[in-house]
Design a protein around this motif. Sequence first.
Motif, PDB file in Angstrom:
ATOM      1  N   ARG A 135       0.846  -1.197   0.000  1.00  0.00           N
ATOM      2  CA  ARG A 135       0.000   0.000   0.000  1.00  0.00           C
ATOM      3  C   ARG A 135       0.881   1.247   0.000  1.00  0.00           C
ATOM      4  O   ARG A 135       1.750   1.394   0.854  1.00  0.00           O
ATOM      5  CB  ARG A 135      -0.891   0.033   1.243  1.00  0.00           C
ATOM      6  CG  ARG A 135      -1.922  -1.070   1.315  1.00  0.00           C
ATOM      7  CD  ARG A 135      -2.902  -0.801   2.461  1.00  0.00           C
ATOM      8  NE  ARG A 135      -3.772  -1.939   2.687  1.00  0.00           N
ATOM      9  CZ  ARG A 135      -4.881  -2.194   1.983  1.00  0.00           C
ATOM     10  NH1 ARG A 135      -5.225  -1.358   1.012  1.00  0.00           N
ATOM     11  NH2 ARG A 135      -5.618  -3.243   2.249  1.00  0.00           N
ATOM     12  N   ILE A 136       0.613   2.120  -0.959  1.00  0.00           N
ATOM     13  CA  ILE A 136       1.236   3.440  -0.968  1.00  0.00           C
ATOM     14  C   ILE A 136       0.079   4.459  -1.004  1.00  0.00           C
ATOM     15  O   ILE A 136      -0.316   4.912  -2.069  1.00  0.00           O
ATOM     16  CB  ILE A 136       2.201   3.621  -2.152  1.00  0.00           C
ATOM     17  CG1 ILE A 136       1.623   3.047  -3.453  1.00  0.00           C
ATOM     18  CG2 ILE A 136       3.535   2.985  -1.872  1.00  0.00           C
ATOM     19  CD1 ILE A 136       2.504   3.294  -4.675  1.00  0.00           C
ATOM     20  N   PRO A 137      -0.482   4.778   0.160  1.00  0.00           N
ATOM     21  CA  PRO A 137      -1.728   5.560   0.216  1.00  0.00           C
ATOM     22  C   PRO A 137      -1.639   6.897  -0.518  1.00  0.00           C
ATOM     23  O   PRO A 137      -0.707   7.683  -0.304  1.00  0.00           O
ATOM     24  CB  PRO A 137      -1.936   5.767   1.716  1.00  0.00           C
ATOM     25  CG  PRO A 137      -1.228   4.619   2.353  1.00  0.00           C
ATOM     26  CD  PRO A 137      -0.016   4.395   1.497  1.00  0.00           C
ATOM     27  N   LYS A 138      -2.594   7.113  -1.398  1.00  0.00           N
ATOM     28  CA  LYS A 138      -2.693   8.367  -2.146  1.00  0.00           C
ATOM     29  C   LYS A 138      -4.167   8.683  -2.362  1.00  0.00           C
ATOM     30  O   LYS A 138      -4.988   7.782  -2.539  1.00  0.00           O
ATOM     31  CB  LYS A 138      -2.034   8.251  -3.526  1.00  0.00           C
ATOM     32  CG  LYS A 138      -0.575   7.855  -3.543  1.00  0.00           C
ATOM     33  CD  LYS A 138       0.328   9.026  -3.229  1.00  0.00           C
ATOM     34  CE  LYS A 138       1.798   8.587  -3.302  1.00  0.00           C
ATOM     35  NZ  LYS A 138       2.691   9.688  -2.881  1.00  0.00           N
ATOM     36  N   SER A 139      -4.487   9.952  -2.413  1.00  0.00           N
ATOM     37  CA  SER A 139      -5.820  10.379  -2.824  1.00  0.00           C
ATOM     38  C   SER A 139      -5.900  10.307  -4.344  1.00  0.00           C
ATOM     39  O   SER A 139      -5.034  10.860  -5.039  1.00  0.00           O
ATOM     40  CB  SER A 139      -6.083  11.808  -2.355  1.00  0.00           C
ATOM     41  OG  SER A 139      -7.148  12.378  -3.078  1.00  0.00           O
ATOM     42  N   VAL A 140      -6.913   9.622  -4.861  1.00  0.00           N
ATOM     43  CA  VAL A 140      -7.070   9.519  -6.311  1.00  0.00           C
ATOM     44  C   VAL A 140      -7.234  10.904  -6.925  1.00  0.00           C
ATOM     45  O   VAL A 140      -6.577  11.249  -7.909  1.00  0.00           O
ATOM     46  CB  VAL A 140      -8.283   8.622  -6.658  1.00  0.00           C
ATOM     47  CG1 VAL A 140      -8.584   8.686  -8.155  1.00  0.00           C
ATOM     48  CG2 VAL A 140      -8.009   7.182  -6.241  1.00  0.00           C
ATOM     49  N   ALA A 141      -8.095  11.721  -6.324  1.00  0.00           N
ATOM     50  CA  ALA A 141      -8.355  13.059  -6.865  1.00  0.00           C
ATOM     51  C   ALA A 141      -7.102  13.925  -6.820  1.00  0.00           C
ATOM     52  O   ALA A 141      -6.753  14.609  -7.799  1.00  0.00           O
ATOM     53  CB  ALA A 141      -9.484  13.724  -6.092  1.00  0.00           C
ATOM     54  N   ALA A 142      -6.375  13.904  -5.688  1.00  0.00           N
ATOM     55  CA  ALA A 142      -5.168  14.730  -5.546  1.00  0.00           C
ATOM     56  C   ALA A 142      -4.097  14.304  -6.541  1.00  0.00           C
ATOM     57  O   ALA A 142      -3.399  15.157  -7.118  1.00  0.00           O
ATOM     58  CB  ALA A 142      -4.633  14.634  -4.124  1.00  0.00           C
ATOM     59  N   SER A 143      -3.951  13.009  -6.762  1.00  0.00           N
ATOM     60  CA  SER A 143      -2.945  12.516  -7.710  1.00  0.00           C
ATOM     61  C   SER A 143      -3.250  12.997  -9.120  1.00  0.00           C
ATOM     62  O   SER A 143      -2.344  13.381  -9.866  1.00  0.00           O
ATOM     63  CB  SER A 143      -2.894  10.986  -7.677  1.00  0.00           C
ATOM     64  OG  SER A 143      -2.374  10.522  -6.456  1.00  0.00           O
TER      65      SER A 143
END
Length: 384
Positions: free
Chosen positions: A57-65
């Motif tokens: 897991r490399i947590p990221k916000s889909v929208a922010a990315s």
Amino acid sequence: MRIVLLTDFFYPRIGGISTHVEGLARTLLRRGHEVVIVTTSGKKPYWGLSNGIYLIRIPKSVAASMVTFNISLKKDLETLLPRLDADILHAHHAFSPLGLVTSEIANQFGIPSILTNHSIPIGFGSLKGVWGTISKGLSIIPMLKTINLYDEVIAVSSMAAEYISYFYKGRIHIIPNAIDLEEFRITASKDEFGLKENDPMLLMVTRSSPKKGIEVALLAFKVVVKKLNNAKLFIAGPTGAYLQYLKFLTKVFDIEKHVKLLGFVPRRTLVKLYKAADLLIHPVLGGESFGIVLLEAMASGTPIVATYGDGLRYVLEGSGAGMCIDVLNPEKIARIIIRLLNSPNLLKEMSSAGLKFATRFSWSRIIDKIIRIYKEVSRSRKEK
């Protein structure tokens, strides 16, 4: 082979892609391959086994990315992928951060890459001309041009293949979603969920998204309850703020006592819900390229009432496993639900038809097609 599956949509994010990726991973493991799943979902970084599958897991916000053009995600993958020593990178969902970044990083390190497209936009089935014009314009955006860098592309349906062809100019393989039939060979009863055997039990399996038509389902169920006062509707999947919103709606519609909002449920509990239910209802607004929940219901012997939802008709129509409705009319949906619940012989016929139809989509049948593409891509890369 060592295969790395990359997707922004994996547990705890709920949906058909999560189910598909897990099923693919487990089937590849049974075939003797090494598998790693890389996902941006979750709140904390993680490396290690999760339910028997190696997960990163490399947590990221889909929208922010998407807003930042995946700059941070690219850096993470540039560090991560060389350490994994992958033979194949297989990304899932074209129009998401990992789907748009994987091909670029794969080319940078000379790793074969494959994309599976699971999505179409809402209304694509009826507005192909409009969406075609929009998509041709979108395809020249640099971030979306990375789709054309994949060695091969898979689409889960002919409609998904048609849509991704606006962005990918190479060969597109149509390979449908699959399910593990063995998983559904369990028994379940309504009393496990607090009902009597003669209480009508309806089920929705969905996620927190307006396009899933949960509001339509609740309005239809309000009509059903007026005729069948002992009916219950179980909704599995939605969490967080959306779940609270649905709780509010059940109060507004005065059906709170008849609706069970379950949130996230463990996989085995979900399968038992399928097995116990009299009907699966799936009144989506559109943007469905396949609809894996339909297959899961069929494998459980549970008849279905669904809307066309763009691509759902290609799974449900002709299967004999349920009714496919062409309008989002809660009253019409309710009438069909009531008629089916009062027709036990018809429900039995639909159940048998669904069980038979689902066998076409077992992982044991589908996996060979995917592995064949892995081998072709790997061989082609070595020959270059």
